[in-house]
Design a protein around this motif. Structure first.
Motif, PDB file in Angstrom:
ATOM      1  N   SER A   9       1.739  -4.865 -22.917  1.00  0.00           N
ATOM      2  CA  SER A   9       2.801  -5.089 -23.897  1.00  0.00           C
ATOM      3  C   SER A   9       2.376  -4.588 -25.278  1.00  0.00           C
ATOM      4  O   SER A   9       3.218  -4.256 -26.117  1.00  0.00           O
ATOM      5  CB  SER A   9       3.143  -6.580 -23.971  1.00  0.00           C
ATOM      6  OG  SER A   9       1.994  -7.328 -24.319  1.00  0.00           O
ATOM      7  N   ARG A  10       1.066  -4.549 -25.447  1.00  0.00           N
ATOM      8  CA  ARG A  10       0.551  -4.144 -26.748  1.00  0.00           C
ATOM      9  C   ARG A  10      -0.807  -3.484 -26.525  1.00  0.00           C
ATOM     10  O   ARG A  10      -1.600  -3.977 -25.728  1.00  0.00           O
ATOM     11  CB  ARG A  10       0.395  -5.396 -27.600  1.00  0.00           C
ATOM     12  CG  ARG A  10       0.241  -5.244 -29.063  1.00  0.00           C
ATOM     13  CD  ARG A  10       0.127  -6.624 -29.704  1.00  0.00           C
ATOM     14  NE  ARG A  10       1.401  -7.296 -29.750  1.00  0.00           N
ATOM     15  CZ  ARG A  10       2.218  -7.263 -30.794  1.00  0.00           C
ATOM     16  NH1 ARG A  10       1.897  -6.572 -31.859  1.00  0.00           N
ATOM     17  NH2 ARG A  10       3.343  -7.933 -30.769  1.00  0.00           N
ATOM     18  N   SER A  89       1.638   6.273 -32.943  1.00  0.00           N
ATOM     19  CA  SER A  89       1.882   4.825 -32.978  1.00  0.00           C
ATOM     20  C   SER A  89       3.379   4.570 -32.983  1.00  0.00           C
ATOM     21  O   SER A  89       4.114   5.104 -33.812  1.00  0.00           O
ATOM     22  CB  SER A  89       1.251   4.215 -34.235  1.00  0.00           C
ATOM     23  OG  SER A  89      -0.149   4.400 -34.236  1.00  0.00           O
ATOM     24  N   PHE A  91       6.747   2.197 -30.596  1.00  0.00           N
ATOM     25  CA  PHE A  91       7.162   1.269 -29.543  1.00  0.00           C
ATOM     26  C   PHE A  91       7.737   2.116 -28.414  1.00  0.00           C
ATOM     27  O   PHE A  91       8.682   2.869 -28.623  1.00  0.00           O
ATOM     28  CB  PHE A  91       8.214   0.312 -30.121  1.00  0.00           C
ATOM     29  CG  PHE A  91       8.448  -0.930 -29.314  1.00  0.00           C
ATOM     30  CD1 PHE A  91       9.728  -1.290 -28.926  1.00  0.00           C
ATOM     31  CD2 PHE A  91       7.392  -1.757 -28.970  1.00  0.00           C
ATOM     32  CE1 PHE A  91       9.952  -2.448 -28.199  1.00  0.00           C
ATOM     33  CE2 PHE A  91       7.608  -2.914 -28.238  1.00  0.00           C
ATOM     34  CZ  PHE A  91       8.894  -3.262 -27.849  1.00  0.00           C
ATOM     35  N   THR A 110       6.303  -1.419 -25.019  1.00  0.00           N
ATOM     36  CA  THR A 110       4.859  -1.434 -25.264  1.00  0.00           C
ATOM     37  C   THR A 110       4.617  -0.932 -26.674  1.00  0.00           C
ATOM     38  O   THR A 110       5.053   0.166 -27.033  1.00  0.00           O
ATOM     39  CB  THR A 110       4.118  -0.513 -24.274  1.00  0.00           C
ATOM     40  OG1 THR A 110       4.277  -1.008 -22.949  1.00  0.00           O
ATOM     41  CG2 THR A 110       2.632  -0.441 -24.621  1.00  0.00           C
ATOM     42  N   ARG A 111       3.940  -1.759 -27.453  1.00  0.00           N
ATOM     43  CA  ARG A 111       3.640  -1.329 -28.827  1.00  0.00           C
ATOM     44  C   ARG A 111       2.271  -0.675 -28.849  1.00  0.00           C
ATOM     45  O   ARG A 111       1.274  -1.299 -28.534  1.00  0.00           O
ATOM     46  CB  ARG A 111       3.672  -2.511 -29.791  1.00  0.00           C
ATOM     47  CG  ARG A 111       3.456  -2.070 -31.240  1.00  0.00           C
ATOM     48  CD  ARG A 111       3.906  -3.100 -32.250  1.00  0.00           C
ATOM     49  NE  ARG A 111       5.293  -3.479 -32.122  1.00  0.00           N
ATOM     50  CZ  ARG A 111       6.323  -2.746 -32.514  1.00  0.00           C
ATOM     51  NH1 ARG A 111       6.117  -1.556 -33.052  1.00  0.00           N
ATOM     52  NH2 ARG A 111       7.548  -3.206 -32.366  1.00  0.00           N
ATOM     53  N   THR A 113      -0.618   1.162 -31.046  1.00  0.00           N
ATOM     54  CA  THR A 113      -1.169   1.397 -32.381  1.00  0.00           C
ATOM     55  C   THR A 113      -2.411   2.256 -32.232  1.00  0.00           C
ATOM     56  O   THR A 113      -3.337   1.889 -31.506  1.00  0.00           O
ATOM     57  CB  THR A 113      -1.528   0.082 -33.078  1.00  0.00           C
ATOM     58  OG1 THR A 113      -0.366  -0.753 -33.142  1.00  0.00           O
ATOM     59  CG2 THR A 113      -2.058   0.329 -34.475  1.00  0.00           C
TER      60      THR A 113
ATOM     61  N   ASN B  41      10.237  -9.299 -27.655  1.00  0.00           N
ATOM     62  CA  ASN B  41       9.438  -9.348 -26.426  1.00  0.00           C
ATOM     63  C   ASN B  41      10.277  -9.363 -25.153  1.00  0.00           C
ATOM     64  O   ASN B  41       9.787  -9.757 -24.100  1.00  0.00           O
ATOM     65  CB  ASN B  41       8.500 -10.570 -26.431  1.00  0.00           C
ATOM     66  CG  ASN B  41       7.577 -10.565 -27.634  1.00  0.00           C
ATOM     67  OD1 ASN B  41       7.045  -9.523 -27.996  1.00  0.00           O
ATOM     68  ND2 ASN B  41       7.432 -11.707 -28.273  1.00  0.00           N
TER      69      ASN B  41
END
Lengths: 115, 113
Positions: A9-10, A89, A91, A110-111, A113, B41
């Motif tokens: 998710s990140r 970077s 989303f 999914t973020r 960075t 989310n």
């Protein structure tokens, strides 16, 4: 409705590394999968469309060698950002469509960075 | 080419008051328009879709939208806002290619108690 999952998710990674994002269809066989990109406070932009077993079709301006898409099965598609840079970077959101259903179902995103 | 413009980036209402999220479209064909909601989310969820069967489209959670060709608009409304309506809302037009969905920039709805 259909459930679409994305993993991770990140993610935070260093510049120059590659990152793989998975998109899974949990409820039905997704014959078509889409990958979108969303910058902060901006709309979703379609990056590519893929059909199971075929090469992905990329939108104009999206580098296919940088954003590798593999639609390996009717329930799994992956997006690999190769040699990531800070400007990558964003989303990333996947979406699925399948069978006779006209509706697209979206994953939670999914973020990414890149430091 | 088809496109949509969401006129407000942020809308704030009090709980129990009406909601209006504005969207104008540009299309050389009879457009296929929809509204999606994005909660934190969670994946984008379809609220409603216009397919030329009726100009007033009713969606989930009490939302509805009216297609007005003369105004090239497809505004989203709800008579009474609920705290759970706080989210990001996207107006979407489907292009000639059935896979081509073009999203507006989004409107963030805040609901105050």
């Amino acid at each position: 409705g259909a459930v679409v999952s994305q993993h991770p998710s990140r993610v935070i990674c260093k510049s120059g590394t590659s990152v793989k994002i998975e998109c899974r269809s949990l409820d039905f066989q997704a014959t078509t999968m889409f990958w979108y990109r969303q910058f902060p406070k901006q709309s979703l932009m379609l990056m590519a469309t893929s059909n199971e077993g075929s090469k992905a079709t990329y939108e104009q301006g999206v580098e296919k060698d940088k954003f590798l898409i593999n639609h390996a099965s009717l329930t799994l598609s992956t997006l690999t950002v190769t040699s990531a840079h800070p400007e990558d970077s964003s989303f990333y959101i996947c979406s699925i469509k399948g069978g006779t259903r006209d509706t697209q179902y979206f994953g939670p995103g999914t973020r990414l960075t890149v430091l | 080419a088809q496109s949509v413009t969401q006129l407000d980036s942020h809308v704030s209402v009090s709980e129990g008051t009406p909601v209006l999220l504005r969207c104008n479209y540009s299309s050389s064909y009879s457009p296929s328009l929809s509204w999606y909601v994005q909660h934190p989310n969670k994946g984008l969820q379809l609220l409603l879709k216009y397919t030329s069967a009726a100009t007033l489209v009713k969606g989930i959670n009490g939302f509805e939208a009216e297609f007005k060709k003369s105004e090239t608009s497809f505004h989203l409304t709800k008579p009474s806002a609920h705290m759970s309506d706080a989210a990001e809302y996207f107006c979407v037009v489907r292009g000639n290619n059935n896979n081509d969905m073009r999203f507006g920039a989004g409107t963030r709805l805040t609901v105050k108690p």
